[in-house]
Design a protein around this motif. Structure first.
Motif, mmCIF file in Angstrom:
data_model
loop_
_atom_site.group_PDB
_atom_site.id
_atom_site.type_symbol
_atom_site.label_atom_id
_atom_site.label_comp_id
_atom_site.label_asym_id
_atom_site.label_seq_id
_atom_site.Cartn_x
_atom_site.Cartn_y
_atom_site.Cartn_z
ATOM 1 N N ILE A 108 -18.046 40.327 12.425
ATOM 2 C CA ILE A 108 -17.834 39.567 14.167
ATOM 3 C C ILE A 108 -18.368 39.767 15.511
ATOM 4 C CG2 ILE A 108 -15.555 39.796 15.382
ATOM 5 C CD1 ILE A 108 -13.983 40.948 12.885
ATOM 6 N N GLU A 109 -19.333 40.198 15.349
ATOM 7 C CA GLU A 109 -20.569 40.870 16.166
ATOM 8 C C GLU A 109 -21.534 39.519 16.133
ATOM 9 O OE1 GLU A 109 -19.939 42.602 18.944
ATOM 10 O OE2 GLU A 109 -17.680 42.327 18.164
ATOM 11 N N SER A 110 -21.811 39.293 15.165
ATOM 12 C CA SER A 110 -22.722 38.374 14.359
ATOM 13 C C SER A 110 -22.997 36.818 15.488
ATOM 14 C CB SER A 110 -23.848 38.078 13.120
ATOM 15 O OG SER A 110 -22.940 37.650 12.964
ATOM 16 N N ILE A 111 -23.712 36.197 16.198
ATOM 17 C CA ILE A 111 -23.529 35.241 16.468
ATOM 18 C C ILE A 111 -25.051 34.247 16.037
ATOM 19 C CG2 ILE A 111 -22.906 33.839 18.411
ATOM 20 C CD1 ILE A 111 -22.759 36.315 20.140
ATOM 21 N N PRO A 112 -24.243 34.009 14.634
ATOM 22 C CA PRO A 112 -25.931 32.605 14.144
ATOM 23 C C PRO A 112 -25.690 31.483 14.785
ATOM 24 C CG PRO A 112 -24.394 32.618 12.021
ATOM 25 C CD PRO A 112 -23.175 34.033 13.487
ATOM 26 N N LYS A 113 -24.496 31.057 14.752
ATOM 27 C CA LYS A 113 -24.595 29.861 14.704
ATOM 28 C C LYS A 113 -23.629 29.527 16.019
ATOM 29 C CE LYS A 113 -23.417 29.594 10.922
ATOM 30 N NZ LYS A 113 -22.595 28.517 9.513
ATOM 31 N N PHE A 114 -23.980 29.561 17.029
ATOM 32 C CA PHE A 114 -23.470 29.362 18.444
ATOM 33 C C PHE A 114 -24.444 28.795 19.272
ATOM 34 C CE2 PHE A 114 -20.176 32.049 16.761
ATOM 35 C CZ PHE A 114 -18.509 31.717 17.989
ATOM 36 N N THR A 115 -23.554 27.478 20.141
ATOM 37 C CA THR A 115 -24.779 27.226 21.213
ATOM 38 C C THR A 115 -24.904 28.163 22.319
ATOM 39 O OG1 THR A 115 -22.927 26.258 22.419
ATOM 40 C CG2 THR A 115 -23.657 24.452 20.955
ATOM 41 N N ASP A 116 -25.833 28.126 23.415
ATOM 42 C CA ASP A 116 -26.208 29.013 24.695
ATOM 43 C C ASP A 116 -24.755 29.587 24.992
ATOM 44 O OD1 ASP A 116 -28.010 29.294 23.331
ATOM 45 O OD2 ASP A 116 -29.105 28.018 25.314
ATOM 46 N N ILE A 152 -11.285 33.176 9.339
ATOM 47 C CA ILE A 152 -12.215 32.249 9.560
ATOM 48 C C ILE A 152 -13.949 32.787 9.068
ATOM 49 C CG2 ILE A 152 -13.288 32.313 12.069
ATOM 50 C CD1 ILE A 152 -12.590 29.265 11.984
ATOM 51 N N THR A 153 -14.207 32.268 8.346
ATOM 52 C CA THR A 153 -15.339 32.732 7.889
ATOM 53 C C THR A 153 -16.214 31.862 8.101
ATOM 54 O OG1 THR A 153 -15.154 32.157 5.259
ATOM 55 C CG2 THR A 153 -14.606 34.201 6.632
ATOM 56 N N ASN A 154 -18.312 31.851 7.869
ATOM 57 C CA ASN A 154 -19.314 31.086 8.046
ATOM 58 C C ASN A 154 -19.015 30.082 9.190
ATOM 59 O OD1 ASN A 154 -20.057 32.247 5.623
ATOM 60 N ND2 ASN A 154 -18.830 31.010 4.247
ATOM 61 N N PHE A 155 -18.138 30.659 10.945
ATOM 62 C CA PHE A 155 -18.428 29.774 11.369
ATOM 63 C C PHE A 155 -19.016 28.791 12.800
ATOM 64 C CE2 PHE A 155 -16.979 34.238 11.930
ATOM 65 C CZ PHE A 155 -17.585 34.618 14.038
ATOM 66 N N SER A 156 -19.098 28.324 13.364
ATOM 67 C CA SER A 156 -20.301 28.515 14.232
ATOM 68 C C SER A 156 -19.430 27.898 15.018
ATOM 69 C CB SER A 156 -21.080 26.978 14.028
ATOM 70 O OG SER A 156 -20.569 26.214 13.810
ATOM 71 N N GLY A 157 -19.467 27.935 16.574
ATOM 72 C CA GLY A 157 -18.889 27.878 18.393
ATOM 73 C C GLY A 157 -19.560 26.952 19.104
ATOM 74 N N VAL A 158 -19.263 26.114 19.810
ATOM 75 C CA VAL A 158 -19.075 25.420 20.839
ATOM 76 C C VAL A 158 -18.705 25.265 22.255
ATOM 77 C CG1 VAL A 158 -21.104 23.167 18.663
ATOM 78 C CG2 VAL A 158 -18.479 22.964 19.782
ATOM 79 N N VAL A 159 -18.790 24.495 22.927
ATOM 80 C CA VAL A 159 -17.861 24.731 24.115
ATOM 81 C C VAL A 159 -17.291 23.160 24.292
ATOM 82 C CG1 VAL A 159 -17.863 24.846 26.171
ATOM 83 C CG2 VAL A 159 -18.682 26.833 24.966
ATOM 84 N N LYS A 160 -16.039 23.116 24.586
ATOM 85 C CA LYS A 160 -16.106 21.362 24.114
ATOM 86 C C LYS A 160 -14.509 21.008 25.560
ATOM 87 C CE LYS A 160 -17.811 18.954 20.323
ATOM 88 N NZ LYS A 160 -18.341 18.182 20.534
ATOM 89 N N ALA A 161 -14.798 20.751 26.094
ATOM 90 C CA ALA A 161 -13.785 20.262 27.552
ATOM 91 C C ALA A 161 -13.839 22.322 27.964
ATOM 92 C CB ALA A 161 -12.872 19.795 26.688
ATOM 93 N N GLY A 162 -15.129 22.698 28.547
ATOM 94 C CA GLY A 162 -14.380 23.877 28.226
ATOM 95 C C GLY A 162 -14.148 25.134 27.864
ATOM 96 N N ASP A 163 -13.327 24.273 26.556
ATOM 97 C CA ASP A 163 -13.029 25.770 25.409
ATOM 98 C C ASP A 163 -13.577 25.890 24.636
ATOM 99 O OD1 ASP A 163 -10.440 25.999 27.436
ATOM 100 O OD2 ASP A 163 -10.277 23.984 26.051
ATOM 101 N N LEU A 164 -14.107 27.121 23.734
ATOM 102 C CA LEU A 164 -14.657 27.473 22.585
ATOM 103 C C LEU A 164 -14.305 27.148 21.628
ATOM 104 C CD1 LEU A 164 -17.016 29.223 21.957
ATOM 105 C CD2 LEU A 164 -15.207 31.202 21.987
#
Length: 75
Positions: A3-11, A43-55
């Motif tokens: 959970i602590e790793s953030i491999p595919k998140f935008t800044d 949820i596994t193998n997830f990535s994160g982006v910000v869309k309309a101010g929400d994660l």
């Protein structure tokens, strides 16, 4: 992946994700609705982006391996 790793998140997504306490992150990741399974999953193998101010987290269902997503609204 932990959970602590953030491999595919935008800044920007990293900054929002890091504002969420670790315990809450765990709850959010292990309580995502899968429409195919019809119940909450992890949820596994997830990535994160910000869309309309929400994660927005996009990943894979831990049970059926189908695509799932979770929106974490920012207040």
């Amino acid at each position: 992946m932990t959970i602590e790793s953030i491999p595919k998140f935008t800044d920007t997504a990293v900054k929002l994700w890091e504002t969420i306490p670790s315990e809450t992150r765990h709850i959010l990741l292990s309580n995502v609705w899968c429409g195919k399974c019809g119940h909450a999953v992890t949820i596994t193998n997830f990535s994160g982006v910000v869309k309309a101010g929400d994660l927005l987290l996009v990943g894979v269902c831990s049970d059926c391996r189908g695509d799932i997503a979770r929106v974490i609204e920012q207040s």
